[in-house]
Design an enzyme around this catalytic site. Structure first.
Site: not given
Length: 211
Positions: A113, A145, A149, A178
């Protein structure tokens, strides 16, 4: 027959630069794993061309053709399961996943993210960071989950927000990070080096993986 190594299924919606970073790291670092398939919800995702050029199985499952989000996720799971993956990797997959789907891959579903979570969950992270006037921004890799986020954080990397930054310039620096932390986190997941206690994740080094 040669021994089968653990497989990875990557889900994308666009350019697939994190997919490329993952595939390159897998090859350059000679992981005991392989990217077996790439699935996109968009037929025009540029990442599909990269995957095809590297001999990776590609599929398109357009969400617009599904009668419901739940049915889309069940068909997506069916296609993923055909590859028996050790990890399901969200690399710019722009879909909200149902709790059923997330729970099916609990512990092996990982996402990158473009913000320092829990700050700026959701979309338009770079714009919101600039509007908020933060001095640090960055990227987060987390286990997925049902809450968007909000899963346990595996890795983060920060970049400074410069006075003359635009969304594009800030996004470019975050993307570099990232590409660095995402493959490292996926590899740790595959090698069983994540120890999760609630929201806290300890990443073991290779020497400590069997402890």
């Amino acid at each position: 027959m040669p021994e089968q190594v653990p497989s990875i299924v990557v889900l994308i919606s666009g350019a697939g630069s994190n997919l490329q970073a993952l595939v390159n790291a897998c090859a350059e670092q000679t992981w005991a794993a392989r990217v077996a398939a790439v699935i996109s919800n968009r037929a025009d995702a540029a990442g599909l061309r990269f995957a095809a050029a590297h001999g990776i199985a590609c599929e398109v499952l357009d969400h617009r053709d599904a009668p419901s989000r739940e049915e889309y996720d069940r068909e997506l799971a069916r296609r993923i399961d055909a590859h028996a993956p050790a990890a399901v990797v969200l690399a710019g997959f722009m879909r909200l996943l149902t709790p059923w789907f997330v729970q099916r891959y609990e512990g092996r579903l990982i996402n990158v993210h473009p913000s320092l979570l829990p700050a700026f969950a959701g979309l338009h992270t770079h714009r919101r960071a600039l509007q908020a006037g933060v001095k640090l921004h960055g990227a987060t890799v987390h286990l997925v989950t049902p809450e968007v986020d909000a899963g346990p954080i595996v890795a983060q990397a920060a970049v400074p927000v410069l006075d003359d930054d635009t969304e594009a310039s800030l996004a470019a620096r975050v993307l570099e990070q990232e590409h660095r932390i995402f493959p490292e986190a996926v590899r740790a997941l595959l090698e069983g080096r994540l120890r999760v206690q609630g929201q806290r994740v300890r990443v073991l080094d290779v020497a400590g993986a069997g402890r």
